[in-house]
Write a protein that holds these residues in place. Structure first.
Motif, mmCIF file in Angstrom:
data_model
loop_
_atom_site.group_PDB
_atom_site.id
_atom_site.type_symbol
_atom_site.label_atom_id
_atom_site.label_comp_id
_atom_site.label_asym_id
_atom_site.label_seq_id
_atom_site.Cartn_x
_atom_site.Cartn_y
_atom_site.Cartn_z
ATOM 1 N N ILE A 100 1.013 -1.361 0.028
ATOM 2 C CA ILE A 100 0.052 0.091 -0.146
ATOM 3 C C ILE A 100 0.965 1.375 -0.037
ATOM 4 C CG2 ILE A 100 -1.636 1.261 1.384
ATOM 5 C CD1 ILE A 100 -2.725 -1.276 2.702
ATOM 6 N N GLY A 101 0.673 2.275 -0.979
ATOM 7 C CA GLY A 101 1.264 3.374 -0.773
ATOM 8 C C GLY A 101 0.346 4.369 -0.368
ATOM 9 N N ALA A 102 0.854 4.979 0.942
ATOM 10 C CA ALA A 102 -0.342 5.830 1.581
ATOM 11 C C ALA A 102 0.531 7.200 1.976
ATOM 12 C CB ALA A 102 -0.500 5.169 2.841
ATOM 13 N N HIS A 103 -0.558 8.215 1.215
ATOM 14 C CA HIS A 103 0.106 9.629 1.314
ATOM 15 C C HIS A 103 0.217 10.124 2.877
ATOM 16 C CE1 HIS A 103 -0.335 14.120 1.139
ATOM 17 N NE2 HIS A 103 0.763 14.001 0.335
ATOM 18 N N GLY A 104 -0.979 9.852 3.430
ATOM 19 C CA GLY A 104 -1.085 10.706 4.818
ATOM 20 C C GLY A 104 -1.718 12.171 4.977
ATOM 21 N N PHE A 159 5.415 10.213 -12.267
ATOM 22 C CA PHE A 159 4.283 9.446 -12.598
ATOM 23 C C PHE A 159 3.547 10.124 -13.842
ATOM 24 C CE2 PHE A 159 -0.210 8.479 -12.038
ATOM 25 C CZ PHE A 159 -0.318 7.311 -12.135
ATOM 26 N N HIS A 160 3.073 11.178 -13.761
ATOM 27 C CA HIS A 160 2.578 11.806 -14.876
ATOM 28 C C HIS A 160 3.331 11.641 -16.349
ATOM 29 C CE1 HIS A 160 0.608 15.333 -12.074
ATOM 30 N NE2 HIS A 160 -0.213 14.098 -12.206
ATOM 31 N N ALA A 161 4.739 11.681 -16.150
ATOM 32 C CA ALA A 161 5.714 11.564 -17.354
ATOM 33 C C ALA A 161 5.367 10.126 -17.705
ATOM 34 C CB ALA A 161 7.169 11.693 -17.029
ATOM 35 N N ALA A 162 5.194 9.027 -16.748
ATOM 36 C CA ALA A 162 4.900 7.595 -17.319
ATOM 37 C C ALA A 162 3.523 7.443 -17.831
ATOM 38 C CB ALA A 162 5.022 6.779 -16.024
ATOM 39 N N LEU A 163 2.544 8.173 -17.557
ATOM 40 C CA LEU A 163 1.319 8.088 -18.080
ATOM 41 C C LEU A 163 0.904 8.861 -19.374
ATOM 42 C CD1 LEU A 163 0.732 6.400 -15.531
ATOM 43 C CD2 LEU A 163 -1.480 7.775 -15.442
ATOM 44 N N PHE A 164 1.469 10.153 -19.248
ATOM 45 C CA PHE A 164 1.179 11.186 -20.389
ATOM 46 C C PHE A 164 2.138 11.645 -21.260
ATOM 47 C CE2 PHE A 164 -1.598 11.981 -16.458
ATOM 48 C CZ PHE A 164 -2.596 11.608 -17.066
ATOM 49 N N ALA A 165 3.568 11.379 -21.057
ATOM 50 C CA ALA A 165 4.381 11.975 -22.012
ATOM 51 C C ALA A 165 4.601 11.133 -23.159
ATOM 52 C CB ALA A 165 5.974 11.674 -21.449
ATOM 53 N N ALA A 342 0.459 4.670 -5.454
ATOM 54 C CA ALA A 342 0.451 3.320 -5.644
ATOM 55 C C ALA A 342 1.891 3.200 -6.171
ATOM 56 C CB ALA A 342 -0.545 2.871 -6.392
ATOM 57 N N TRP A 343 2.215 4.026 -7.475
ATOM 58 C CA TRP A 343 3.128 3.658 -8.255
ATOM 59 C C TRP A 343 4.558 4.078 -7.505
ATOM 60 C CZ3 TRP A 343 6.998 7.472 -10.093
ATOM 61 C CH2 TRP A 343 7.650 6.897 -11.285
ATOM 62 N N LEU A 344 4.471 5.212 -6.587
ATOM 63 C CA LEU A 344 5.694 5.322 -5.673
ATOM 64 C C LEU A 344 5.974 4.324 -4.608
ATOM 65 C CD1 LEU A 344 4.894 9.303 -5.081
ATOM 66 C CD2 LEU A 344 6.712 8.170 -5.991
ATOM 67 N N ALA A 345 4.937 3.503 -4.272
ATOM 68 C CA ALA A 345 5.117 2.424 -3.514
ATOM 69 C C ALA A 345 5.820 1.333 -4.087
ATOM 70 C CB ALA A 345 3.710 1.716 -2.924
ATOM 71 N N GLN A 346 5.512 1.150 -5.566
ATOM 72 C CA GLN A 346 6.226 0.298 -6.336
ATOM 73 C C GLN A 346 7.734 0.575 -6.429
ATOM 74 O OE1 GLN A 346 6.839 0.219 -9.873
ATOM 75 N NE2 GLN A 346 6.801 -2.014 -10.396
ATOM 76 N N ALA A 347 7.873 1.910 -6.605
ATOM 77 C CA ALA A 347 9.125 2.321 -6.848
ATOM 78 C C ALA A 347 9.990 2.204 -5.748
ATOM 79 C CB ALA A 347 9.342 4.021 -7.253
ATOM 80 N N GLU A 364 19.938 14.991 -5.178
ATOM 81 C CA GLU A 364 20.245 14.041 -5.728
ATOM 82 C C GLU A 364 18.941 13.191 -5.733
ATOM 83 O OE1 GLU A 364 23.262 11.578 -4.131
ATOM 84 O OE2 GLU A 364 24.849 12.882 -4.956
ATOM 85 N N PRO A 365 18.901 11.896 -6.785
ATOM 86 C CA PRO A 365 17.454 11.349 -6.868
ATOM 87 C C PRO A 365 17.543 10.562 -5.446
ATOM 88 C CG PRO A 365 18.476 11.027 -8.772
ATOM 89 C CD PRO A 365 19.615 11.962 -7.984
ATOM 90 N N ARG A 366 16.366 10.159 -5.006
ATOM 91 C CA ARG A 366 16.258 9.331 -3.648
ATOM 92 C C ARG A 366 15.132 8.575 -3.747
ATOM 93 N NH1 ARG A 366 20.788 10.937 -2.667
ATOM 94 N NH2 ARG A 366 21.390 12.146 -1.133
ATOM 95 N N VAL A 367 15.450 7.229 -3.269
ATOM 96 C CA VAL A 367 14.087 6.361 -2.864
ATOM 97 C C VAL A 367 13.586 6.944 -1.809
ATOM 98 C CG1 VAL A 367 13.580 3.802 -2.049
ATOM 99 C CG2 VAL A 367 15.751 4.466 -3.396
ATOM 100 N N LEU A 368 12.143 7.005 -2.267
ATOM 101 C CA LEU A 368 11.219 7.946 -1.002
ATOM 102 C C LEU A 368 10.184 6.653 -0.309
ATOM 103 C CD1 LEU A 368 10.073 10.477 -3.492
ATOM 104 C CD2 LEU A 368 11.967 10.634 -2.108
#
Length: 375
Positions: A100-104, A159-165, A342-347, A364-368
């Motif tokens: 589960i990816g949960a924003h809070g 995520f927007h890039a993955a869907l709409f680019a 959900a996509w960020l949880a998978q990342a 730098e890029p980071r795992v979130l």
């Protein structure tokens, strides 16, 4: 469950409650390895209970006994999230869900302030959510980006890039939640994004204050009013609108107190609503023209996509740009942000960075995210 750091395609749940404070959006999504494909299978929404909503709103401001109240609100939000998970999985085995990816719920957002680091605070008891659902939980996505010198927001542009680019096509994605944020998709693959300013946070607050309704249905009340251009010009002097990206904002700035301070007495309420609508639209238009003049497509998501007055004003002020809801691109306007988490949880599961330096300004890029395994 997949091992962390390995390809982890499969089913993920995304849970989102944004600055509009209107409730919880939940999606069940099938996400391919590397996050390259996303298919939303189920979606649900539920409003907050009046008591939880009132407490979350109150916790955006300083008050008595905040630590105790925030802890209980975090528990309450976890239980509200768990109810949405139950509804999504009524006839599905929970073991099929990878995480589960949960924003809070964001109650403070002050990156880079005070001590040079600042903070961002999303209330949620992730451990309680994992115990209640029996599914691993990834939450607290924004803090690592802030720790790395970033704004912690917006996090949805990747995520927007993955869907709409689309190769060779410049476009933009606009989320009209409590705050408006833009993702800019360059024709050659560049991705940038930032918060533009207020959206539903002020519009809903003024509408509820004067009509008793939680939101301006279709923007009809705003459309009935007259824009006060002098007042709008004064509001547009707010320094946030003139800051260069990366930038982010929230109810720390655009809160009910802003309305108390900035709306002069004696104006017709519907004229104020019309002017607030224009305060939403004009910074978006200016930012799009300044930072993405080649964009000819603007995809709109979030609750504000149902506000026909806002959509019409965007179209009128952006000649040559097609303004359309993301549902026309295959994903419902109310599913986009929940699907993003959900996509960020998978990342996180694959240990891929979830932030974009060009967006947040992180070093730098980071795992979130923070991980709570299932019981």
């Amino acid at each position: 469950m997949a091992l962390l750091g390995h390809p982890a395609p499969g089913l993920y749940i995304g849970l989102m409650s944004g600055t509009s404070m209107d409730g919880v959006d939940a999606v069940l999504a099938d996400i391919g390895a590397g996050g390259g494909t996303v298919k939303v299978l189920r979606h649900g929404h539920a409003p907050f209970s009046p008591a939880l909503r009132a407490e979350l709103m109150a916790l955006n401001q300083a008050g008595d006994n905040e630590l105790h109240r925030a802890a209980l609100a975090a528990n309450g939000l976890a239980l509200a999230y768990a109810e949405r998970v139950d509804a999504l999985l009524a006839d599905l085995p929970r073991a099929q869900v990878q995480a589960i990816g949960a924003h809070g719920q964001t109650v403070r957002h002050r990156p880079g302030e005070f001590d040079g680091h600042g903070y961002t605070l999303q209330l949620l008891n992730g451990a309680l959510l994992a115990e209640r659902c029996g599914i691993p939980v990834v939450c607290d996505f924004r803090s690592r980006d802030v720790a790395a010198g970033g704004q912690g927001a917006p996090l949805v542009p990747a995520f927007h890039a993955a869907l709409f680019a689309r190769a060779g096509q410049a476009a933009a994605v606009l989320n009209l939640g409590g705050i408006a944020n833009l993702t800019l998709l360059g024709a050659q693959g560049a991705v940038t994004g930032f918060d533009c300013g207020p959206a539903n946070a002020l519009l809903d607050g003024w509408c509820e204050r004067h009509t008793g309704h939680a939101y301006d249905d279709g923007g009809r009340w705003a459309a009935s009013g007259r824009v006060d251009e002098a007042l709008l010009a004064r509001w547009l002097q707010e320094p946030f609108f003139h800051r260069a990206p990366p930038k982010s904002t929230g109810r720390d700035l655009f809160d009910p107190g802003w309305l108390d301070r900035e709306v002069p007495a004696g104006l017709k309420p519907e004229d104020v609503q019309a002017t607030l609508a224009e305060l939403t639209v004009r910074p978006i238009v200016a930012d799009l023209q300044r930072h993405a003049p080649a964009a000819r497509q603007l995809w709109v998501c979030g609750g504000g996509a149902f506000n026909q007055h806002l959509m019409q004003r965007l179209s009128a002020l952006l000649p040559g740009v097609r303004v359309a809801p993301t549902s026309e691109a295959g994903i419902d306007v109310m599913q986009v942000e929940a699907a993003a988490f959900a996509w960020l949880a998978q990342a996180f599961m694959e240990q891929r960075p979830g932030n974009l330096q060009e967006v947040t300004g992180a070093l730098e890029p980071r795992v979130l995210g923070a991980w709570h395994p299932a019981g």
